[in-house]
Design a protein around this motif. Structure first.
Motif, PDB file in Angstrom:
ATOM      1  N   CYS A   1       0.828  -1.208   0.000  1.00 12.82           N
ATOM      2  CA  CYS A   1       0.000   0.000   0.000  1.00 12.82           C
ATOM      3  C   CYS A   1       0.860   1.253   0.000  1.00 12.82           C
ATOM      4  O   CYS A   1       0.557   2.225  -0.696  1.00 12.82           O
ATOM      5  CB  CYS A   1      -0.933   0.009   1.212  1.00 12.82           C
ATOM      6  N   ALA A   2       1.951   1.240   0.753  1.00 13.71           N
ATOM      7  CA  ALA A   2       2.857   2.379   0.773  1.00 13.71           C
ATOM      8  C   ALA A   2       3.505   2.569  -0.596  1.00 13.71           C
ATOM      9  O   ALA A   2       3.656   3.693  -1.073  1.00 13.71           O
ATOM     10  CB  ALA A   2       3.924   2.184   1.841  1.00 13.71           C
ATOM     11  N   GLN A   3       3.877   1.472  -1.229  1.00 14.06           N
ATOM     12  CA  GLN A   3       4.486   1.562  -2.548  1.00 14.06           C
ATOM     13  C   GLN A   3       3.493   2.113  -3.572  1.00 14.06           C
ATOM     14  O   GLN A   3       3.852   2.937  -4.418  1.00 14.06           O
ATOM     15  CB  GLN A   3       4.999   0.199  -2.998  1.00 14.06           C
ATOM     16  N   ILE A   4       2.258   1.703  -3.484  1.00 16.29           N
ATOM     17  CA  ILE A   4       1.229   2.232  -4.381  1.00 16.29           C
ATOM     18  C   ILE A   4       1.099   3.740  -4.190  1.00 16.29           C
ATOM     19  O   ILE A   4       1.016   4.504  -5.155  1.00 16.29           O
ATOM     20  CB  ILE A   4      -0.122   1.520  -4.150  1.00 16.29           C
ATOM     21  N   GLY A   5       1.128   4.179  -2.943  1.00 12.66           N
ATOM     22  CA  GLY A   5       1.042   5.615  -2.660  1.00 12.66           C
ATOM     23  C   GLY A   5       2.216   6.375  -3.244  1.00 12.66           C
ATOM     24  O   GLY A   5       2.044   7.440  -3.847  1.00 12.66           O
TER      25      GLY A   5
ATOM     26  N   LEU B   1       4.155   5.461  -5.777  1.00 14.85           N
ATOM     27  CA  LEU B   1       4.096   5.438  -7.236  1.00 14.85           C
ATOM     28  C   LEU B   1       2.997   6.355  -7.772  1.00 14.85           C
ATOM     29  O   LEU B   1       3.165   6.986  -8.825  1.00 14.85           O
ATOM     30  CB  LEU B   1       3.897   4.006  -7.732  1.00 14.85           C
ATOM     31  N   THR B   2       1.888   6.428  -7.061  1.00 16.81           N
ATOM     32  CA  THR B   2       0.814   7.325  -7.476  1.00 16.81           C
ATOM     33  C   THR B   2       1.281   8.775  -7.405  1.00 16.81           C
ATOM     34  O   THR B   2       1.051   9.563  -8.320  1.00 16.81           O
ATOM     35  CB  THR B   2      -0.431   7.121  -6.587  1.00 16.81           C
ATOM     36  N   THR B   3       1.967   9.120  -6.325  1.00 15.09           N
ATOM     37  CA  THR B   3       2.490  10.478  -6.175  1.00 15.09           C
ATOM     38  C   THR B   3       3.491  10.791  -7.277  1.00 15.09           C
ATOM     39  O   THR B   3       3.452  11.865  -7.884  1.00 15.09           O
ATOM     40  CB  THR B   3       3.166  10.633  -4.799  1.00 15.09           C
ATOM     41  N   ARG B   4       4.363   9.847  -7.552  1.00 11.34           N
ATOM     42  CA  ARG B   4       5.369  10.042  -8.601  1.00 11.34           C
ATOM     43  C   ARG B   4       4.692  10.201  -9.965  1.00 11.34           C
ATOM     44  O   ARG B   4       5.075  11.052 -10.763  1.00 11.34           O
ATOM     45  CB  ARG B   4       6.315   8.854  -8.619  1.00 11.34           C
ATOM     46  N   ASN B   5       3.696   9.399 -10.224  1.00  8.08           N
ATOM     47  CA  ASN B   5       2.969   9.464 -11.488  1.00  8.08           C
ATOM     48  C   ASN B   5       2.301  10.834 -11.655  1.00  8.08           C
ATOM     49  O   ASN B   5       2.351  11.435 -12.732  1.00  8.08           O
ATOM     50  CB  ASN B   5       1.938   8.343 -11.563  1.00  8.08           C
TER      51      ASN B   5
END
Length: 71
Positions: free
Chosen positions: A39-43, A45-49
Motif C-alpha cells: 500500500c505504501a508503494q502504491i502511494g 508510485l501514485t504520487t510520482r505518477n
C-alpha cells in the motif's frame, strides 16, 4: 463425577475461546503488516505518477542529479 466435570468445563471453556480469539488477532496483525508495504508503494508510485504528469522534465532532472552524486 459429573459435577466435577461441569465445574472444570465452566472454568476452562472461556480460556479455549480466548486463545482462539487471540490467535485470530495475531493472524490479522500479520496480514495487515503484509499489506502495509504494498500500500505504501502504491502511494509512492501514485504520487510520482502525478508529479510526472505535471512536469515530466522533473524526473529526468532528478535522475541526472542522482547519477552525478554517485560518481
Amino acid at each position: 463425577m459429573l459435577s466435577k466435570w461441569k465445574k472444570e468445563a465452566v472454568t476452562g471453556l472461556p480460556s479455549v475461546f480466548e486463545n482462539d480469539t487471540a490467535k485470530k488477532r495475531k493472524e490479522q496483525k500479520v496480514h495487515e503488516a503484509e499489506l502495509d508495504e504494498p500500500c505504501a508503494q502504491i502511494g509512492r508510485l501514485t504520487t510520482r505518477n502525478e508529479r510526472l504528469k505535471k512536469n515530466p522534465a522533473s524526473e529526468l532532472f532528478t535522475a541526472i542529479c542522482v547519477k552525478r552524486a554517485y560518481r
